[in-house]
Design a protein around this motif. Structure first.
Motif, PDB file in Angstrom:
ATOM      1  N   ALA A  81       0.862  -1.346  -0.042  1.00 34.15           N
ATOM      2  CA  ALA A  81      -0.110  -0.173  -0.034  1.00 34.15           C
ATOM      3  C   ALA A  81       0.793   1.197  -0.004  1.00 34.15           C
ATOM      4  CB  ALA A  81      -0.978   0.005   1.265  1.00 34.15           C
ATOM      5  N   ARG A  82       0.279   2.452  -0.267  1.00 31.33           N
ATOM      6  CA  ARG A  82       0.932   3.805  -0.205  1.00 31.33           C
ATOM      7  C   ARG A  82       0.228   4.912   0.283  1.00 31.33           C
ATOM      8  NH1 ARG A  82       0.991   4.709  -6.941  1.00 31.33           N
ATOM      9  NH2 ARG A  82      -1.430   4.163  -7.042  1.00 31.33           N
ATOM     10  N   VAL A  83       0.921   5.767   1.010  1.00 33.55           N
ATOM     11  CA  VAL A  83      -0.041   6.842   1.473  1.00 33.55           C
ATOM     12  C   VAL A  83       0.234   8.002   0.107  1.00 33.55           C
ATOM     13  CG1 VAL A  83       0.184   8.935   3.104  1.00 33.55           C
ATOM     14  CG2 VAL A  83       0.902   6.540   3.775  1.00 33.55           C
ATOM     15  N   TYR A  95       3.887   8.308  -0.677  1.00 33.97           N
ATOM     16  CA  TYR A  95       4.852   7.723   0.189  1.00 33.97           C
ATOM     17  C   TYR A  95       4.616   6.289   0.299  1.00 33.97           C
ATOM     18  CZ  TYR A  95       4.608  12.664   1.133  1.00 33.97           C
ATOM     19  OH  TYR A  95       4.856  14.063   1.000  1.00 33.97           O
ATOM     20  N   PRO A  96       5.545   5.303   0.010  1.00 29.04           N
ATOM     21  CA  PRO A  96       5.177   3.954   0.149  1.00 29.04           C
ATOM     22  C   PRO A  96       5.182   3.464   1.278  1.00 29.04           C
ATOM     23  CG  PRO A  96       7.766   4.400  -0.495  1.00 29.04           C
ATOM     24  CD  PRO A  96       7.003   5.725  -0.477  1.00 29.04           C
ATOM     25  N   LEU A  97       4.390   2.544   1.856  1.00 32.29           N
ATOM     26  CA  LEU A  97       4.169   1.793   3.081  1.00 32.29           C
ATOM     27  C   LEU A  97       5.008   0.607   2.878  1.00 32.29           C
ATOM     28  CD1 LEU A  97       0.412   2.619   3.431  1.00 32.29           C
ATOM     29  CD2 LEU A  97       2.131   3.004   5.438  1.00 32.29           C
ATOM     30  N   LYS A  98       6.057   0.366   3.869  1.00 26.90           N
ATOM     31  CA  LYS A  98       6.820  -0.799   3.936  1.00 26.90           C
ATOM     32  C   LYS A  98       6.313  -1.946   4.981  1.00 26.90           C
ATOM     33  CE  LYS A  98      10.872   1.901   2.305  1.00 26.90           C
ATOM     34  NZ  LYS A  98      12.105   2.004   2.274  1.00 26.90           N
ATOM     35  N   LYS A  99       6.685  -3.185   4.758  1.00 27.03           N
ATOM     36  CA  LYS A  99       6.317  -4.315   5.699  1.00 27.03           C
ATOM     37  C   LYS A  99       7.064  -4.014   7.209  1.00 27.03           C
ATOM     38  CE  LYS A  99       4.744  -7.598   2.159  1.00 27.03           C
ATOM     39  NZ  LYS A  99       5.016  -8.794   1.498  1.00 27.03           N
ATOM     40  N   VAL A 100       6.494  -4.231   8.068  1.00 26.97           N
ATOM     41  CA  VAL A 100       7.222  -4.039   9.415  1.00 26.97           C
ATOM     42  C   VAL A 100       7.579  -5.439   9.591  1.00 26.97           C
ATOM     43  CG1 VAL A 100       7.014  -3.688  11.901  1.00 26.97           C
ATOM     44  CG2 VAL A 100       5.763  -2.356  10.438  1.00 26.97           C
ATOM     45  N   ASP A 132      -3.676   0.524  -2.437  1.00 20.47           N
ATOM     46  CA  ASP A 132      -3.197  -0.502  -2.573  1.00 20.47           C
ATOM     47  C   ASP A 132      -2.492  -0.494  -3.796  1.00 20.47           C
ATOM     48  OD1 ASP A 132      -5.563  -0.992  -4.310  1.00 20.47           O
ATOM     49  OD2 ASP A 132      -6.039  -2.876  -3.724  1.00 20.47           O
ATOM     50  N   TYR A 133      -2.212   0.404  -4.514  1.00 20.06           N
ATOM     51  CA  TYR A 133      -1.617   0.548  -5.955  1.00 20.06           C
ATOM     52  C   TYR A 133      -2.340  -0.219  -7.069  1.00 20.06           C
ATOM     53  CZ  TYR A 133       2.936   1.562  -3.592  1.00 20.06           C
ATOM     54  OH  TYR A 133       3.869   2.000  -3.055  1.00 20.06           O
ATOM     55  N   GLY A 134      -3.681  -0.261  -6.664  1.00 19.48           N
ATOM     56  CA  GLY A 134      -4.685  -0.887  -7.655  1.00 19.48           C
ATOM     57  C   GLY A 134      -5.984   0.160  -7.269  1.00 19.48           C
ATOM     58  N   ASN A 135      -7.138  -0.525  -7.606  1.00 18.80           N
ATOM     59  CA  ASN A 135      -8.199   0.256  -7.426  1.00 18.80           C
ATOM     60  C   ASN A 135      -9.036   0.522  -6.043  1.00 18.80           C
ATOM     61  OD1 ASN A 135      -8.190   0.731 -10.453  1.00 18.80           O
ATOM     62  ND2 ASN A 135      -9.092  -1.480 -10.474  1.00 18.80           N
ATOM     63  N   ASN A 136      -8.225   0.012  -5.070  1.00 24.58           N
ATOM     64  CA  ASN A 136      -8.866  -0.270  -3.791  1.00 24.58           C
ATOM     65  C   ASN A 136      -8.314   1.316  -2.688  1.00 24.58           C
ATOM     66  OD1 ASN A 136     -10.474  -2.431  -3.657  1.00 24.58           O
ATOM     67  ND2 ASN A 136      -8.590  -3.362  -3.867  1.00 24.58           N
ATOM     68  N   TRP A 137      -9.131   1.836  -2.381  1.00 21.21           N
ATOM     69  CA  TRP A 137      -8.831   3.131  -1.565  1.00 21.21           C
ATOM     70  C   TRP A 137      -9.280   2.978  -0.124  1.00 21.21           C
ATOM     71  CZ3 TRP A 137      -5.804   7.017  -3.612  1.00 21.21           C
ATOM     72  CH2 TRP A 137      -5.398   6.740  -5.027  1.00 21.21           C
ATOM     73  N   ASP A 138      -8.618   3.469   0.900  1.00 19.35           N
ATOM     74  CA  ASP A 138      -8.989   3.543   2.342  1.00 19.35           C
ATOM     75  C   ASP A 138      -9.305   5.058   2.594  1.00 19.35           C
ATOM     76  OD1 ASP A 138      -9.351   3.838   4.790  1.00 19.35           O
ATOM     77  OD2 ASP A 138      -7.752   2.243   5.190  1.00 19.35           O
ATOM     78  N   LYS A 139     -10.508   5.588   2.774  1.00 21.30           N
ATOM     79  CA  LYS A 139     -10.769   6.728   3.158  1.00 21.30           C
ATOM     80  C   LYS A 139     -11.604   6.818   4.690  1.00 21.30           C
ATOM     81  CE  LYS A 139     -10.872   8.203  -1.804  1.00 21.30           C
ATOM     82  NZ  LYS A 139     -11.872   8.998  -2.789  1.00 21.30           N
TER      83      LYS A 139
END
Length: 350
Positions: A81-83, A95-100, A132-139
């Motif tokens: 995912a990305r911000v 801003y890329p989100l990286k795996k913890v 999610d670098y696709g068509n899914n968005w979290d708002k």
């Protein structure tokens, strides 16, 4: 021996973790380089401890959000995912989100640098959504964009954005596995839950220090996936191997540590010394352990307790003559124990 199950991550712990300490009934003997009981950060790896960021041993490795950045932890089932956001009303960017690494499949994280002049403390320092670098968005469920008004550490899960209050500094926890972190599934689960929901979010690092080889540890991690936390770093084979777990899900061996162990270490001379000891006492009371228990910085043999003192004396003399800086570890129970040689400080079994 006390289980590492505390919820006070800001305190400093230093606990000897080898559940086999005390009188040994039998021995395995391992030899490896004298450097191997110390990490490149000079932290003793035979103890479990949580060190604050101010400590010299962890200042260059423990992660934390500074006053000029936003540390965002995002709980998601997405693989990546990305911000997508705007700082101080500026251009929208990613801003890329990286795996913890010590919470794989749980958290993604991004560090977003901010300038002190960005935002005014009342207006949004950043407004953003997650993609999610696709068509899914979290708002936000109520619509619009997520907003953050100041630097700090934040979590976002199920549409709820929370600022973490000031708390204890980040810690690095180093723990043994068998008989310490593993052995009581209830306690292990409690630690994992605390680590993934508190320790990780404070920027901590989880390190396991074990005599197990990497493949043996991976089997244990699969077997105990329901309760055992995933480490950022694995110190294996009694200190002769250090692996970092990458965001790509791969264990990467620390090459700098390998070079450190090479100093004053001659694996050929160590093996010759072990073969000479075996020839003198006989294969009925001494043998080399299987190949998976050997590596370029560790030679491991099984030695009957009846000849253990003789074997140790002969090995010490041979290694001294060959100018090899090696450490001898004896462990195990019963009539046959293991000897190992490597290149860190001399440690004695009690």
């Amino acid at each position: 021996m006390q289980q590492l199950r505390g919820r006070t991550a800001g305190r400093v712990y230093q606990r000897h973790l080898d559940g086999r300490s005390g009188q040994l009934q039998g021995h395995t003997c391992s030899l490896w380089p004298a450097q191997a009981c110390w990490s490149r950060h000079k932290a003793p790896l035979t103890t479990a401890y949580a060190s604050s960021r101010s400590a010299d041993t962890t200042s260059d490795i423990v992660r934390s959000a500074s006053t000029d950045s936003i540390q965002l932890y995002y709980r998601t089932g997405w693989g990546s995912a990305r911000v997508h956001g705007s700082l101080g009303g500026g251009t929208w960017q990613d801003y890329p989100l990286k795996k913890v690494t010590s919470a794989p499949g749980k958290w993604l994280a991004a560090t977003i640098p901010v300038k002190s002049s960005t935002g005014n403390g009342a207006a949004a320092l950043i407004e953003f959504v997650i993609n999610d670098y696709g068509n899914n968005w979290d708002k936000p469920p109520e619509g619009g964009n997520y907003t953050i008004t100041g630097p700090g550490t934040y979590t976002l899960r199920r549409g709820t954005l929370v600022a973490l209050p000031p708390g204890p500094p980040p810690v690095m926890i180093v723990s043994d596995l068998d008989g310490t972190m593993v052995g009581d599934d209830v306690a292990t689960t409690a630690f994992k839950e605390w680590w993934e929901n508190e320790g990780v979010l404070r920027g901590g690092l989880l390190v396991y220090n074990t005599g197990r080889a990497l493949d043996s540890f991976e089997r244990l991690l699969t077997e105990k996936a329901h309760c055992l936390g995933h480490p950022d770093i694995l110190i294996s084979a009694v200190g002769t191997k250090i692996y970092n777990f990458t965001p790509d899900g791969v264990w990467k061996e620390d090459q700098g540590w390998m070079r450190q162990l090479d100093l004053d270490w001659k694996v050929g001379a160590v093996r010759e010394a072990a073969y000479a000891a075996l020839a003198k006492v006989g294969k009925e009371v001494m043998h080399f352990r299987p190949p998976e228990e050997q590596n370029d910085h560790k030679v491991t043999c099984g030695v009957n307790v009846s000849v253990l003192a003789q074997v140790l004396h002969q090995l010490d003399a041979a290694l001294l003559a060959a100018a090899v800086k090696a450490n001898v570890i004896t462990s195990g129970t019963g009539g046959c124990r293991q000897d190992g040689y490597s290149s860190f400080e001399r440690m004695h079994a009690h």
